[in-house]
Design an enzyme around this catalytic site. Structure first.
Site, short mmCIF file in Angstrom:
data_model
loop_
_atom_site.label_atom_id
_atom_site.label_comp_id
_atom_site.label_asym_id
_atom_site.label_seq_id
_atom_site.Cartn_x
_atom_site.Cartn_y
_atom_site.Cartn_z
CG ASP A 178 25.83 -23.38 15.13
OD1 ASP A 178 26.68 -22.48 15.15
OD2 ASP A 178 26.04 -24.53 15.57
CB ALA A 238 34.37 -17.38 8.94
CG ASP A 263 38.72 -9.19 7.35
OD1 ASP A 263 39.39 -8.22 6.95
OD2 ASP A 263 38.97 -9.82 8.40
CD GLU A 268 43.80 -14.49 4.69
OE1 GLU A 268 44.55 -14.30 5.68
OE2 GLU A 268 42.56 -14.53 4.78
CG HIS A 287 42.64 -12.30 8.12
ND1 HIS A 287 43.00 -13.59 7.81
CD2 HIS A 287 41.95 -12.39 9.30
CE1 HIS A 287 42.55 -14.42 8.74
NE2 HIS A 287 41.91 -13.71 9.66
CB ALA A 289 37.31 -9.18 11.14
#
Length: 329
Positions: A178, A238, A263, A268, A287, A289
């Site tokens: 990160d 994500a 996901d 989309e 999508h 999650a």
């Protein structure tokens, strides 16, 4: 020609509906609402007329572009029911002095749990097993255990931390990257710090929890995918654009990596002809999650209270464009 009608709150989030809890919270505060989950399907004239009278938008994942925001002359706040905000033209909102907010934390646990649903489905080859059984084939496929495996987390924010905690409960070795690494959390939860390339090279499973922006678009390209173990699995809950999807398909087909569970997608809804749906070793969900009753309920409540606060003269919460302040609308 349509006549502009003032609507306090326009709701485009598909999982919110007229008369639900969020609607009751808003109308109970004296605000009028209108639900348009298919806002982008309206004609340009109808969309323009609607947006001209709107004071607040509770937005879903469908695009809310600059041209739309240019017409929203009375808009005071946008709240995305989620943590991703790439569907909103934030630059235009900032130029008009409009805060763009997210519902931070609402779907943290839901997404983290879905990561492990995908991870376990891949590791134990569950969809393949179910398909074989339905086709009359009794095959006892060999899977993999999570204990002792290395879980690589790209993005150790709120959701990444929830994933790390669950991974620790499975007795996995956790390594994370990160740009703003939380050393205290890592020390308390047994998370090792590494750079991006090291995480990819060391991990048996890699899960993505980064925002999508110019710096992360196609972050996992062919070169970076080639750094991974030949049996490693990539999980993405994500944003789709973080992975070069064609490079991912090529890597799975070539056996350069073990597979993927996705996901989210660059486009989309995902077209039925996409190779992501027809490549053995790649699992895909729609999508979902963050699509639990608990997460959606909390997200809606945060959105509603944020709108009420802002329209009542208060400060917005979880603002992603703090530069909006002082910018004339």
């Amino acid at each position: 020609m349509s006549t502009t009608q003032t609507v306090d709150v326009l709701i485009t989030t598909a999982f919110l509906a007229p008369g639900d809890e969020v609607d009751r919270i808003l109308t109970g505060a004296g605000l009028s609402t209108r639900h348009e989950p298919g806002l982008d399907a309206l004609s340009a004239d109808d969309r323009r007329t609607l947006l001209q009278g709107v004071r607040a938008i509770i937005a879903g994942t469908r695009p809310l572009g600059g041209e739309d925001l240019d017409h929203a002359e009375n808009l005071e706040v946008i709240v995305r029911t989620g943590v991703g905000y790439d569907s909103v033209d934030v630059d235009t909102a900032t130029r008009h002095g409009i805060p763009v907010c997210i519902t931070a934390g609402a779907n943290r646990q839901a997404v983290a749990e879905h990561v492990f649903a995908l991870l376990l489905a891949s590791a134990r080859r569950i969809p393949e097993n179910i398909g074989n059984l339905a086709d009359g084939r009794w095959e006892q496929l060999t899977g993999r255990e999570l204990r002792g495996a290395t879980l690589g987390i790209l993005g150790l924010g709120s959701i990444g931390k929830a994933v790390a905690r669950i991974g620790g409960a499975f007795d996995m070795d956790i390594v994370a990257y990160d740009p703003y690494f939380d050393e205290d959390f890592a020390a308390a939860n047994g998370v090792r710090r590494a750079d991006l390339e090291e995480v990819l090279a060391q991990s048996d499973f890699v899960t993505l929890h980064l925002f999508l922006d110019e710096s992360t678009h196609n972050l996992l390209d062919a070169k970076r995918l080639s750094l991974m173990k030949s049996d490693a699995i990539v999980i993405n809950t994500a944003r789709g654009g973080i992975i070069d999807e064609q490079a991912l398909v090529d890597a799975v087909v070539a056996g350069a990596i073990g597979g993927a569970a996705l996901d989210v997608f660059a486009e989309e809804p995902l077209p039925s002809t996409s190779p992501l749906l027809h490549t053995p070793g790649i699992l895909a969900t729609t999508h979902v999650a963050g699509a639990t009753r608990e997460a959606r309920g909390e997200s809606g409540r945060i959105a509603a209270t944020t709108v009420i606060d802002v329209l009542g003269g208060g400060d917005p919460r979880f603002v992603v464009n703090p530069d909006y302040q002082g910018v004339p609308a």
